[in-house]
Design a protein around this motif. Structure first.
Motif, PDB file in Angstrom:
ATOM      1  N   UNK A 270       3.145  10.040  47.102  1.00 22.71           N
ATOM      2  CA  UNK A 270       1.562  10.170  47.959  1.00 22.71           C
ATOM      3  C   UNK A 270       1.359  11.520  48.552  1.00 22.71           C
ATOM      4  N   UNK A 271       2.508  11.858  49.481  1.00 19.86           N
ATOM      5  CA  UNK A 271       2.500  13.378  49.959  1.00 19.86           C
ATOM      6  C   UNK A 271       2.591  14.492  49.112  1.00 19.86           C
ATOM      7  N   UNK A 272       3.385  14.208  47.905  1.00 21.22           N
ATOM      8  CA  UNK A 272       3.097  15.343  47.010  1.00 21.22           C
ATOM      9  C   UNK A 272       1.770  15.448  46.256  1.00 21.22           C
ATOM     10  N   UNK A 273       1.039  14.331  46.141  1.00 22.83           N
ATOM     11  CA  UNK A 273      -0.238  14.616  45.837  1.00 22.83           C
ATOM     12  C   UNK A 273      -1.294  15.068  46.648  1.00 22.83           C
ATOM     13  N   UNK A 274      -1.085  14.859  47.972  1.00 23.42           N
ATOM     14  CA  UNK A 274      -1.779  15.249  49.066  1.00 23.42           C
ATOM     15  C   UNK A 274      -1.640  16.892  49.018  1.00 23.42           C
ATOM     16  N   UNK A 275      -0.263  17.176  49.106  1.00 16.26           N
ATOM     17  CA  UNK A 275       0.030  18.947  49.112  1.00 16.26           C
ATOM     18  C   UNK A 275      -0.486  19.650  47.767  1.00 16.26           C
ATOM     19  N   UNK A 276      -0.802  18.826  46.612  1.00 15.85           N
ATOM     20  CA  UNK A 276      -1.156  19.276  45.612  1.00 15.85           C
ATOM     21  C   UNK A 276      -2.785  19.695  45.698  1.00 15.85           C
ATOM     22  N   UNK A 277      -3.487  18.964  46.456  1.00 15.17           N
ATOM     23  CA  UNK A 277      -4.911  19.196  46.513  1.00 15.17           C
ATOM     24  C   UNK A 277      -5.385  20.642  46.958  1.00 15.17           C
ATOM     25  N   UNK A 278      -6.615  20.866  46.397  1.00 16.89           N
ATOM     26  CA  UNK A 278      -6.988  22.415  47.086  1.00 16.89           C
ATOM     27  C   UNK A 278      -7.216  22.344  48.384  1.00 16.89           C
ATOM     28  N   UNK A 279      -6.722  23.497  49.340  1.00 13.22           N
ATOM     29  CA  UNK A 279      -6.851  23.845  50.627  1.00 13.22           C
ATOM     30  C   UNK A 279      -5.927  22.917  51.233  1.00 13.22           C
ATOM     31  N   UNK A 280      -4.931  22.098  50.947  1.00 15.29           N
ATOM     32  CA  UNK A 280      -4.177  21.276  51.208  1.00 15.29           C
ATOM     33  C   UNK A 280      -3.076  22.347  52.366  1.00 15.29           C
ATOM     34  N   UNK A 281      -2.436  23.307  51.611  1.00 14.45           N
ATOM     35  CA  UNK A 281      -1.552  24.216  52.201  1.00 14.45           C
ATOM     36  C   UNK A 281      -2.064  25.087  53.356  1.00 14.45           C
ATOM     37  N   UNK A 282      -3.175  25.486  53.036  1.00 14.15           N
ATOM     38  CA  UNK A 282      -3.854  26.143  54.031  1.00 14.15           C
ATOM     39  C   UNK A 282      -4.422  25.406  55.297  1.00 14.15           C
ATOM     40  N   UNK A 283      -4.718  24.276  55.173  1.00 15.15           N
ATOM     41  CA  UNK A 283      -4.719  23.511  56.361  1.00 15.15           C
ATOM     42  C   UNK A 283      -3.425  22.987  57.041  1.00 15.15           C
TER      43      UNK A 283
END
Length: 318
Positions: A270-283
């Motif tokens: 689930x966390x891998x999917x979260x971090x794949x979302x646009x803007x996740x790494x920036x946030x």
């Protein structure tokens, strides 16, 4: 001689004051006219200022205010006389006037304080104009250094006046104009007055507070880095980092929470999917930046970094 006259201390002081007043009113002819009168007035003002400090320490607020006001008036008269005490008297006029205003603000006398803050600001600006006038160039290195120090104090004091005036500004445009004036006035302060380390830290803190109030987080972060360059162990530098952390944390947490949803870091997929979302790494980066600033604040030596409370706080954030 004064210790030998057959009068009590109060009477001696009265006699000396009368002599000084007569001397001011009847200056001798010659080249020392202006300078000597200015010095006598300056000495009177200094004595009255010392009296005011004592009264303030004794919590005699009304008497302290009156004494500071009298000191400011005497400094102003000394400045008008010119001579070698003129510059010191100009700065002291503004400084003691601003001191009165701050005491009034601390004692719920805001309507009386605001006009005094405006006058103090004008007096500081008048001094900067005088010091910057090509016709008032100094050649003695000692006086040049004293002027440079006074100019630094005047700039920061103007910014402090603006901070208080901004709180009472009639509208947002007026408030922002005062804050922008601060940023402009204090830009480059750390290089212009590098030898005034303590004052530089206070000035940069004021500049940062103005940038934060204007919503310029990038500039506020740069102010923090500038303060660390001056003194990374200073409590003020740590507090500047805390200011940025507070400004960054709430929007960063909100942005990351929106992207994360209900996913938990313990759930790897689930966390891998979260971090794949646009803007996740920036946030995530912005959130980590805020937490890093909290950590720096907590671990700064002058903030008591080794205390149990701080380590509990660190555990909470990380």
């Amino acid at each position: 001689f004064l210790n030998q006259v057959p009068y009590g201390p109060g009477e001696v002081k009265r006699l000396v004051d009368e002599c000084v007043k007569w001397r001011i009113a009847n200056p001798p002819s010659g080249n020392l006219d202006v300078a000597s009168v200015g010095q006598l007035l300056y000495d009177q003002a200094s004595e009255k200022e010392r009296e005011a400090k004592g009264l303030l320490g004794a919590k005699k607020i009304a008497e302290a205010i009156a004494a500071y006001q009298e000191a400011s008036s005497l400094y102003e008269k000394s400045a008008r006389e010119g001579g070698k005490y003129q510059e010191r008297a100009m700065v002291k006029t503004a400084g003691t006037g601003f001191r009165v205003a701050r005491i009034m603000l601390d004692n719920d006398r805001k309507p009386e304080a605001l006009p005094l803050i405006r006058k103090a600001k004008k007096d500081f600006l008048d001094y900067l104009a005088y010091a910057g006038d090509p016709g008032n160039v100094l050649t003695d290195p000692r006086f040049q250094e004293a002027r440079k120090t006074a100019e630094g104090e005047a700039k920061w004091s103007i910014a402090e006046c603006n901070q208080r005036l901004a709180e009472e500004a009639a509208d947002d445009a007026a408030r922002r104009a005062l804050l922008r004036e601060n940023v402009k006035l204090l830009t480059g302060f750390e290089s212009q007055h590098a030898d005034q380390k303590s004052l530089v830290l206070f000035a940069l803190m004021t500049r940062q507070e103005s940038n934060l109030a204007l919503g310029d987080f990038i500039a506020a972060r740069a102010d923090y880095e500038a303060m660390k360059a001056v003194d990374s162990e200073s409590r003020l530098s740590a507090l500047a980092g805390l200011n940025v952390a507070k400004a960054l944390r709430e929007p960063a947490e909100a942005a990351f929470k929106k992207i994360r949803g209900k996913a938990l870091a313990a759930d790897a997929d689930a966390w891998k999917k979260v971090m794949a979302k646009p803007g996740a790494e920036k946030a995530r980066s912005e959130l980590l930046e805020a937490y890093e600033l909290y950590r720096e604040w907590l671990l700064t030596s002058e903030s008591g970094g080794g205390s149990f409370t701080n380590w509990v706080a660190i555990s909470y954030y990380f």
